[in-house]
Each structure stands twice: as structure tokens, then as C-alpha cells.
Scaffold this active site. Structure first.
Site, PDB file in Angstrom:
ATOM      1  N   ASP A  91       0.033  -1.932  -1.394  1.00  0.00           N
ATOM      2  CA  ASP A  91      -0.239  -0.365  -0.810  1.00  0.00           C
ATOM      3  C   ASP A  91       1.125   0.205  -0.611  1.00  0.00           C
ATOM      4  O   ASP A  91       2.148  -0.539  -0.652  1.00  0.00           O
ATOM      5  CB  ASP A  91      -1.140  -0.588   0.113  1.00  0.00           C
ATOM      6  CG  ASP A  91      -0.692  -1.240   1.301  1.00  0.00           C
ATOM      7  OD1 ASP A  91       0.477  -0.951   1.940  1.00  0.00           O
ATOM      8  OD2 ASP A  91      -1.576  -2.319   1.887  1.00  0.00           O
ATOM      9  N   HIS A 106       5.526  -8.158  -5.037  1.00  0.00           N
ATOM     10  CA  HIS A 106       4.123  -8.090  -5.989  1.00  0.00           C
ATOM     11  C   HIS A 106       3.875  -6.724  -6.633  1.00  0.00           C
ATOM     12  O   HIS A 106       2.722  -6.662  -7.473  1.00  0.00           O
ATOM     13  CB  HIS A 106       3.024  -8.645  -5.299  1.00  0.00           C
ATOM     14  CG  HIS A 106       3.131 -10.056  -4.870  1.00  0.00           C
ATOM     15  ND1 HIS A 106       2.321 -10.609  -4.108  1.00  0.00           N
ATOM     16  CD2 HIS A 106       4.265 -11.014  -5.373  1.00  0.00           C
ATOM     17  CE1 HIS A 106       2.911 -11.938  -4.001  1.00  0.00           C
ATOM     18  NE2 HIS A 106       3.724 -12.099  -4.748  1.00  0.00           N
TER      19      HIS A 106
HETATM   20  P1  OAD Z   1      -4.362 -13.157   2.387  1.00  0.00           P
HETATM   21  O1  OAD Z   1      -5.438 -12.615   2.158  1.00  0.00           O
HETATM   22  O2  OAD Z   1      -4.286 -14.610   1.721  1.00  0.00           O
HETATM   23  O3  OAD Z   1      -4.035 -13.667   3.947  1.00  0.00           O
HETATM   24  C1  OAD Z   1      -4.067 -12.461   4.833  1.00  0.00           C
HETATM   25  C2  OAD Z   1      -3.720 -13.069   6.213  1.00  0.00           C
HETATM   26  O4  OAD Z   1      -3.760 -12.210   7.261  1.00  0.00           O
HETATM   27  C3  OAD Z   1      -4.574 -14.332   6.650  1.00  0.00           C
HETATM   28  O5  OAD Z   1      -3.912 -15.295   7.252  1.00  0.00           O
HETATM   29  C4  OAD Z   1      -5.484 -13.752   7.945  1.00  0.00           C
HETATM   30  O6  OAD Z   1      -5.744 -14.251   8.783  1.00  0.00           O
HETATM   31  C5  OAD Z   1      -4.241 -12.538   8.243  1.00  0.00           C
HETATM   32  N1  OAD Z   1      -4.765 -11.227   8.952  1.00  0.00           N
HETATM   33  C6  OAD Z   1      -5.968 -10.684   8.738  1.00  0.00           C
HETATM   34  N2  OAD Z   1      -6.224  -9.648   9.597  1.00  0.00           N
HETATM   35  C7  OAD Z   1      -5.217  -9.664  10.364  1.00  0.00           C
HETATM   36  C8  OAD Z   1      -4.837  -8.723  11.319  1.00  0.00           C
HETATM   37  N3  OAD Z   1      -5.504  -7.634  11.779  1.00  0.00           N
HETATM   38  N4  OAD Z   1      -3.307  -9.210  12.040  1.00  0.00           N
HETATM   39  C9  OAD Z   1      -2.739 -10.089  11.510  1.00  0.00           C
HETATM   40  N5  OAD Z   1      -3.067 -10.953  10.648  1.00  0.00           N
HETATM   41  C10 OAD Z   1      -4.454 -10.795   9.966  1.00  0.00           C
HETATM   42  O7  OAD Z   1      -3.419 -12.261   1.939  1.00  0.00           O
HETATM   43  P2  OAD Z   1      -1.797 -12.422   1.372  1.00  0.00           P
HETATM   44  O8  OAD Z   1      -1.272 -13.771   2.373  1.00  0.00           O
HETATM   45  O9  OAD Z   1      -1.008 -11.197   1.512  1.00  0.00           O
HETATM   46  O10 OAD Z   1      -0.827 -11.666  -4.697  1.00  0.00           O
HETATM   47  O11 OAD Z   1      -1.902 -12.888  -0.084  1.00  0.00           O
HETATM   48  C11 OAD Z   1      -0.734 -13.171  -0.843  1.00  0.00           C
HETATM   49  C12 OAD Z   1      -0.830 -12.802  -2.141  1.00  0.00           C
HETATM   50  O12 OAD Z   1      -2.182 -13.470  -2.690  1.00  0.00           O
HETATM   51  C13 OAD Z   1      -1.154 -11.267  -2.497  1.00  0.00           C
HETATM   52  O13 OAD Z   1       0.055 -10.684  -2.492  1.00  0.00           O
HETATM   53  C14 OAD Z   1      -1.799 -11.338  -3.714  1.00  0.00           C
HETATM   54  C15 OAD Z   1      -2.810 -12.551  -3.483  1.00  0.00           C
HETATM   55  O14 OAD Z   1      -3.267 -13.157  -4.691  1.00  0.00           O
HETATM   56  C16 OAD Z   1      -1.013 -11.038  -5.887  1.00  0.00           C
HETATM   57  O15 OAD Z   1      -1.688 -10.435  -6.233  1.00  0.00           O
HETATM   58  C17 OAD Z   1       0.014 -11.833  -6.877  1.00  0.00           C
END
Ligand code: OAD
Length: 229
Positions: A91, A106
Site C-alpha cells: 500500500d 515487496h
Molecule cells: P502478516 O499478516 O504475516 O503479519 C502481520 C502481523 O501484524 C502479525 O504478527 C499481527 O499480530 C500483527 N498485527 C496485526 N494487527 C496489528 C496492529 N494493529 N498493530 C501491530 N501489529 C499488528 O503480515 P507480514 O508480516 O507483513 O509478502 O507478512 C509478510 C509478507 O507475507 C507480506 O509482505 C507478503 C506476505 O505473504 C508477499 O506478498 C511477498
């Protein structure tokens, strides 16, 4: 080289209303990640994948940056080149909050990648309409998003920043996807202090010197005001 590197993930945009990838049902907007985020999925069913990302792109117009995005922009305003934000998010909420030093490792929803000429161009429409590439004219555009099995953008710049920073902070990421999940260890090896700000302990929590758990909209502004004060 920046003194602070902040890695952000889907959790920082959650309070803006952008769904995270690994929700309680394990699905991303009703799809298995591997059905919409791999080159194989695109080869097998390009229309479905184009429509999926078209919908994500269109949904950007319905969301706004939240307090966490704005706090990082305020930090950049205070420290300038000493901050680099590396985001896994596709985003544009960091930019809309005012951040300028952002690496989208990404890729970005608001960009299209031409499979014919390899150029990346700003894009706001629907790729399922089969628009031509503005550079070479070929009708072969795909989402400019790094899929599983593809190499993230600007890894060399990121590695140099991690090697030189004094503080590495991870915000709203599950620590499940490499190489980003390994940044904390790399930064530590090079001597940085490391801090996790996440809703709950992530898979990478044990690698951080310190972890604070709660919503990013509270934790990030608190951390930024501590640092700036
Ligand atoms: P995830 O969906 O795997 O993890 C999101 C994290 O944010 C989790 O640990 C939640 O606990 C946390 N979370 C949720 N709400 C929150 C809030 N309000 N405040 C703080 N933390 C919160 O997403 P990513 O780690 O970004 O890659 O995923 C990594 C990559 O996996 C993405 O970029 C994408 C995906 O597949 C590709 O598409 C290549």
C-alpha cells in the site's frame, strides 16, 4: 547511511482497515496466499490474479494512514536521512502520511511491471482491462508485486542500511517471511540494538533485545515521542 531502520509489515496498516496476510482463517481476503502471490498462480490463471490485485488497488482509495504511519513520518521530519523505512507493504500509506525515505521491498500496488520490457511504471487503473505498457506498448503488464519465489527489491541497499544502523525496529510483521524475517539477526550481528513493536509476540520475538506488544497506533507514537524527546 541511516542510523535507524524501521521494518514495517501488514500490522502497521491493520488499524487503517487493510487486512493482514495471516488472519485467523489463514486466508488473505478469502484467498490462499499461494493462489494469488506466486508466479505459478499468475501463469495458471492471470485473470483471477489481475482482478485480485485490481481490487486491492481500488481499495486503497477507501483507507487512510493511521497514527503509526504518521508517527514514522514525524520521526523522519525530525531526523531526516537518519531514518530509513523498509516496508513489506504494497500500500501507499507511508507516503500518504508524509514519509519520503521508504523502500517497498515487496513492490507497490500503484505500480505495474511490464513482462516484455521489464520497466516499472506508476499505475492506478485495472490491469484486467489489459492496458498497454506506457514504455514499449506491449500488452503484458502484471502487478509490480514481489511474489513468493521472486527476489525482493533493493536488497543490497537494505543490507547496507542494516549493517550500518544503530537501531533496528520491526513494526507489525509476523516474522514468517524471509528475507525480511532475518533482518533482525543481520542488524544484531552488525551491532544494532533491536526492538519489536507488534500486536503479539511474532515468530522473531526471541531475536530482539526488547519487544513491546500492543496496537501499532499506540506503540509507534509512544516510541517516536520517547526517541524525539
Ligand atoms: P502478516 O499478516 O504475516 O503479519 C502481520 C502481523 O501484524 C502479525 O504478527 C499481527 O499480530 C500483527 N498485527 C496485526 N494487527 C496489528 C496492529 N494493529 N498493530 C501491530 N501489529 C499488528 O503480515 P507480514 O508480516 O507483513 O509478502 O507478512 C509478510 C509478507 O507475507 C507480506 O509482505 C507478503 C506476505 O505473504 C508477499 O506478498 C511477498
Amino acid at each position: 547511511m541511516p542510523r535507524i531502520v524501521v521494518l514495517t509489515g501488514a500490522g502497521i496498516s491493520a488499524e487503517s482497515g487493510v487486512p493482514t496476510f495471516r488472519g485467523p482463517d489463514g486466508l488473505w481476503e478469502g484467498h490462499r496466499v499461494e493462489d494469488v502471490a506466486t508466479p505459478e498462480a499468475f501463469d495458471a490463471d492471470p485473470e483471477t490474479v489481475q482482478r485480485f490485485y485490481d481490487a486491492r488497488r481500488a481499495a486503497l482509495t477507501t483507507v487512510e494512514p493511521n497514527r503509526a504511519h504518521r508517527a514514522l513520518a514525524e520521526l523522519e521530519a525530525a531526523v531526516g536521512d537518519d531514518l530509513l523505512v523498509v516496508t513489506q507493504n504494497i500500500d501507499d500509506l507511508h507516503e500518504r502520511a508524509g514519509s519520503q525515505r521508504v523502500v517497498h521491498m515487496h513492490g507497490e500496488l500503484l505500480s505495474a511491471l511490464c513482462r516484455a520490457c521489464g520497466r516499472r511504471t506508476p499505475f492506478r487503473g485495472a490491469l484486467s482491462d489489459h492496458p498497454p505498457c506506457p514504455v514499449c506498448g506491449a500488452v503484458d503488464l502484471r502487478p509490480d508485486v514481489v511474489w513468493f519465489g521472486e527476489v525482493p527489491y533493493r536488497m543490497q541497499d537494505i543490507q547496507q542500511a542494516l549493517a550500518s544502523c544503530e537501531l533496528f525496529v520491526s513494526v507489525g510483521t509476523s516474522g514468517a517471511v524471509y528475507p525480511a524475517a532475518g533482518f533482525v539477526q543481520l542488524a544484531r550481528v552488525y551491532g544494532a540494538r533491536t526492538l519489536e513493536l507488534n500486536l503479539e509476540p511474532s515468530e522473531g520475538s526471541p531475536y530482539f533485545h526488547e519487544a513491546r506488544h500492543g496496537p501499532a497506533g499506540l506503540l509507534v507514537p509512544d516510541w517516536v515521542s520517547q526517541l524525539v524527546d
